[in-house]
Design an enzyme around this catalytic site. Structure first.
Site, PDB file in Angstrom:
ATOM      1  N   HIS A 229     -14.558   1.265 -13.156  1.00  0.00           N
ATOM      2  CA  HIS A 229     -15.467   0.136 -12.892  1.00  0.00           C
ATOM      3  C   HIS A 229     -15.815  -0.487 -14.250  1.00  0.00           C
ATOM      4  O   HIS A 229     -14.923  -0.850 -15.015  1.00  0.00           O
ATOM      5  CB  HIS A 229     -16.677   0.678 -12.113  1.00  0.00           C
ATOM      6  CG  HIS A 229     -17.600  -0.334 -11.502  1.00  0.00           C
ATOM      7  ND1 HIS A 229     -17.359  -1.678 -11.486  1.00  0.00           N
ATOM      8  CD2 HIS A 229     -18.805  -0.183 -10.875  1.00  0.00           C
ATOM      9  CE1 HIS A 229     -18.364  -2.318 -10.874  1.00  0.00           C
ATOM     10  NE2 HIS A 229     -19.260  -1.414 -10.504  1.00  0.00           N
ATOM     11  N   HIS A 268      -7.239  -4.911  -9.243  1.00  0.00           N
ATOM     12  CA  HIS A 268      -8.505  -5.090  -8.530  1.00  0.00           C
ATOM     13  C   HIS A 268      -8.340  -4.735  -7.067  1.00  0.00           C
ATOM     14  O   HIS A 268      -7.289  -5.001  -6.482  1.00  0.00           O
ATOM     15  CB  HIS A 268      -9.010  -6.536  -8.663  1.00  0.00           C
ATOM     16  CG  HIS A 268     -10.469  -6.645  -8.437  1.00  0.00           C
ATOM     17  ND1 HIS A 268     -11.008  -6.823  -7.192  1.00  0.00           N
ATOM     18  CD2 HIS A 268     -11.509  -6.548  -9.297  1.00  0.00           C
ATOM     19  CE1 HIS A 268     -12.321  -6.846  -7.294  1.00  0.00           C
ATOM     20  NE2 HIS A 268     -12.664  -6.682  -8.561  1.00  0.00           N
ATOM     21  N   ASP A 319     -12.937  -7.276 -16.904  1.00  0.00           N
ATOM     22  CA  ASP A 319     -13.148  -6.437 -18.085  1.00  0.00           C
ATOM     23  C   ASP A 319     -12.139  -6.698 -19.204  1.00  0.00           C
ATOM     24  O   ASP A 319     -12.372  -6.301 -20.340  1.00  0.00           O
ATOM     25  CB  ASP A 319     -13.074  -4.951 -17.683  1.00  0.00           C
ATOM     26  CG  ASP A 319     -14.263  -4.566 -16.827  1.00  0.00           C
ATOM     27  OD1 ASP A 319     -15.386  -4.811 -17.258  1.00  0.00           O
ATOM     28  OD2 ASP A 319     -14.055  -4.056 -15.712  1.00  0.00           O
TER      29      ASP A 319
HETATM   30  N1  COA Z   1      -2.543  -0.062 -14.335  1.00  0.00           N
HETATM   31  C1  COA Z   1      -1.441   0.475 -13.773  1.00  0.00           C
HETATM   32  N2  COA Z   1      -1.283   0.605 -12.446  1.00  0.00           N
HETATM   33  C2  COA Z   1      -2.270   0.165 -11.660  1.00  0.00           C
HETATM   34  C3  COA Z   1      -3.442  -0.384 -12.157  1.00  0.00           C
HETATM   35  C4  COA Z   1      -3.555  -0.499 -13.556  1.00  0.00           C
HETATM   36  N3  COA Z   1      -4.637  -1.045 -14.116  1.00  0.00           N
HETATM   37  N4  COA Z   1      -4.249  -0.732 -11.142  1.00  0.00           N
HETATM   38  C5  COA Z   1      -3.613  -0.395 -10.024  1.00  0.00           C
HETATM   39  N5  COA Z   1      -2.421   0.153 -10.341  1.00  0.00           N
HETATM   40  C6  COA Z   1      -1.424   0.663  -9.397  1.00  0.00           C
HETATM   41  C7  COA Z   1      -1.749   2.088  -8.982  1.00  0.00           C
HETATM   42  O1  COA Z   1      -1.183   3.045  -9.822  1.00  0.00           O
HETATM   43  C8  COA Z   1      -1.171   2.111  -7.591  1.00  0.00           C
HETATM   44  O2  COA Z   1       0.234   2.256  -7.696  1.00  0.00           O
HETATM   45  P1  COA Z   1       1.032   3.160  -6.651  1.00  0.00           P
HETATM   46  O3  COA Z   1       0.783   2.520  -5.310  1.00  0.00           O
HETATM   47  O4  COA Z   1       2.417   3.078  -7.141  1.00  0.00           O
HETATM   48  O5  COA Z   1       0.417   4.521  -6.763  1.00  0.00           O
HETATM   49  C9  COA Z   1      -1.420   0.698  -7.063  1.00  0.00           C
HETATM   50  O6  COA Z   1      -1.505  -0.128  -8.224  1.00  0.00           O
HETATM   51  C10 COA Z   1      -2.708   0.587  -6.263  1.00  0.00           C
HETATM   52  O7  COA Z   1      -3.773   1.148  -7.013  1.00  0.00           O
HETATM   53  P2  COA Z   1      -5.078   1.757  -6.352  1.00  0.00           P
HETATM   54  O8  COA Z   1      -5.725   2.690  -7.342  1.00  0.00           O
HETATM   55  O9  COA Z   1      -4.797   2.295  -5.004  1.00  0.00           O
HETATM   56  O10 COA Z   1      -5.952   0.453  -6.203  1.00  0.00           O
HETATM   57  P3  COA Z   1      -7.487   0.426  -6.026  1.00  0.00           P
HETATM   58  O11 COA Z   1      -7.821  -0.764  -5.258  1.00  0.00           O
HETATM   59  O12 COA Z   1      -7.987   1.731  -5.508  1.00  0.00           O
HETATM   60  O13 COA Z   1      -7.996   0.342  -7.547  1.00  0.00           O
HETATM   61  C11 COA Z   1      -8.794  -0.353  -9.600  1.00  0.00           C
HETATM   62  C12 COA Z   1      -8.545  -0.737  -8.142  1.00  0.00           C
HETATM   63  C13 COA Z   1      -9.599  -1.451 -10.257  1.00  0.00           C
HETATM   64  C14 COA Z   1      -9.590   0.944  -9.680  1.00  0.00           C
HETATM   65  C15 COA Z   1      -7.445  -0.183 -10.333  1.00  0.00           C
HETATM   66  O14 COA Z   1      -6.758  -1.396 -10.332  1.00  0.00           O
HETATM   67  C16 COA Z   1      -7.592   0.353 -11.752  1.00  0.00           C
HETATM   68  O15 COA Z   1      -7.651   1.569 -11.937  1.00  0.00           O
HETATM   69  N6  COA Z   1      -7.684  -0.549 -12.764  1.00  0.00           N
HETATM   70  C17 COA Z   1      -7.904  -0.109 -14.125  1.00  0.00           C
HETATM   71  C18 COA Z   1      -9.394   0.094 -14.365  1.00  0.00           C
HETATM   72  C19 COA Z   1     -10.134  -1.206 -14.411  1.00  0.00           C
HETATM   73  O16 COA Z   1      -9.728  -2.145 -15.070  1.00  0.00           O
HETATM   74  N7  COA Z   1     -11.272  -1.230 -13.757  1.00  0.00           N
HETATM   75  C20 COA Z   1     -12.130  -2.386 -13.695  1.00  0.00           C
HETATM   76  C21 COA Z   1     -12.145  -2.963 -12.322  1.00  0.00           C
HETATM   77  S1  COA Z   1     -13.003  -4.513 -12.260  1.00  0.00           S
END
Ligand code: COA
Length: 401
Positions: A229, A268, A319
């Site tokens: 987050h 996201h 971010d």
């Molecule tokens: N870098 C690399 N891969 C990413 C990614 C990232 N920043 N964000 C998502 N993915 C990939 C995941 O590995 C997953 O791949 P897979 O299906 O092959 O396993 C797929 O995209 C879906 O990810 P998932 O974690 O299920 O999506 P989510 O909706 O639960 O997660 C976030 C959303 C924001 C937690 C995720 O995008 C993330 O971890 N981002 C990085 C942290 C971040 O910037 N957070 C701030 C959010 S505003």
């Protein structure tokens, strides 16, 4: 013993994806079309026309745009409520030097509750008064934490400045340049609210138990801190610092992805297109970085953006460019998430007040996958061997969080 993994009727929705858990008229994240609305106003209109953060805080809290007179009164009230009680300042001074600013912020907001003039008053009026004070005090707390840890004197807000200018002034002790005030203001405005994000949801869960607004905000701060987050912005700067040269971008990202790491500041849950806030933060990052280091950090960021989109099909989130914007404003990276909290506080307060207005306890259910009716052996009859290890699991599942 046989494992009786019983299936309940309902399916588990991992991460509550797509679950509608509340009604709100505060903000709407339209992930399909890449749009964001505060109280019905498109974020691009807000970014283009708003005079300052206080105007947006007023909009989120009161529900309408203020007149000039209303805004001036609100701004003056916020500035007048910024003072941090001496006891809280003392408490910050004795916390270990190794403590992270975000942890100090969480502890300090908890301490603030005890000295609030409306402590214990959880009526709508009491919660509103405390909410206004939190909007005023949290940005001030971030600057107080920063100054104390650098052995610098704490500065009072200047009643003639807006919130953004005051934050930069109280942080650095000098009058900020106009471009910096505009950038700080935009940072605050763009982070002010964002639908039912994790920290806002957490705040609403706490509020739904009829707990007080400080407790709800502390819950939100603890939730914002996580790298998935608001904690992502600090990690973005760590990554940018590791990439010394623009030509290293592709190799660096490839190696992260090959190791199954997430690129911080990307992806996201809701947006399937570009996060609309990116447009404004990217432009600010570009303008501000041009003043420093010949724009190197912006150039590297932009190359990362293009490469991650090509390699993974994911866009930067709020971010990503907020990291370079804050860096250019002279904010150290361990304060980035605390600044996010200082921006999100009007949203948290508005959501807690909205939850209070039409409350029902938020209490989902879980699918039990454990055993049933195990034979209970009295303590004196137990043998030393146990099926359950007292050791913690060998590794936490941090990717699927
Ligand atoms: N870098 C690399 N891969 C990413 C990614 C990232 N920043 N964000 C998502 N993915 C990939 C995941 O590995 C997953 O791949 P897979 O299906 O092959 O396993 C797929 O995209 C879906 O990810 P998932 O974690 O299920 O999506 P989510 O909706 O639960 O997660 C976030 C959303 C924001 C937690 C995720 O995008 C993330 O971890 N981002 C990085 C942290 C971040 O910037 N957070 C701030 C959010 S505003």
């Amino acid at each position: 013993m046989t494992r009786l993994a019983r299936k309940e009727d309902s399916e588990v929705v991992r991460g509550l994806e797509g679950v509608v858990a509340a009604e709100t008229d505060i903000s709407f994240v339209d992930g399909v079309n890449g749009k964001l609305y505060y109280k019905g106003y498109n974020i691009h209109d807000i970014a283009g026309h708003t005079s300052c953060f206080a105007e947006v805080a007023y909009l989120l809290l009161v529900g309408k745009l203020p007149t000039e007179a209303e805004l001036e009164e609100f701004r003056r009230r916020i500035i007048s409520e910024m003072r941090i009680p001496a006891q809280v300042v003392k408490m910050i001074e004795i916390l270990p030097p190794s403590s992270h600013p975000m942890d100090i912020l969480r502890t300090s907001v908890s301490a603030l509750a005890h000295f609030d003039p409306e402590y214990g008053d959880n009526s709508p009026e009491g919660s509103f008064g405390k909410g206004i004070r939190l909007i005023a005090q949290i940005p001030q707390l971030v600057t107080v934490i920063y100054r104390i840890r650098r052995n610098k004197s704490i500065l009072s807000p200047d009643p003639n400045l807006n919130m953004a200018a005051n934050i930069l002034y109280m942080l650095h002790g000098t009058m900020p340049a106009e471009l910096h005030v505009r950038a700080m203001d935009m940072l605050l405005v763009l982070h002010a609210d964002h639908g039912l994000n994790a920290s806002t949801f957490a705040a609403r869960v706490t509020a739904s138990t009829w707990s007080d607004i400080h407790s709800a905000v502390i819950t939100a701060i603890g939730t914002l801190k996580g790298p998935l987050h608001g904690g992502a912005n600090e990690r973005v700067m760590n990554m940018l610092k590791n990439i010394k040269n623009i030509d290293e971008v592709e190799e660096y990202i490839n190696s992260m992805l090959a190791q199954g790491e997430r690129v911080m500041g990307f992806g996201h849950r809701i947006y399937k297109k570009e996060d609309p806030r990116t447009r404004h933060l990217r432009a600010l990052s570009r303008a501000l970085c041009a003043e420093r280091e010949n724009g190197k950090l912006y150039e590297i960021s932009h190359r990362i953006e293009n490469y991650v989109l090509k390699a993974k099909g994911i866009y930067p989130n709020v971010d990503f460019y907020s990291a370079t914007v804050q860096h250019a404003l002279g904010i150290p990276e361990d304060y980035y998430t605390a600044m996010f909290a200082a921006s999100r506080i009007p949203g948290w307060v508005a959501h807690v007040l909205e939850q209070n207005k039409d409350n029902r306890l938020i209490r989902p259910t879980s699918q039990y996958i454990g055993e049933y009716d195990k034979h209970f052996i009295p303590i004196g009859e137990r043998t030393t061997t146990s099926a359950v290890s007292s050791e913690p699991p060998s590794a936490f599942n941090r990717t699927g969080e």
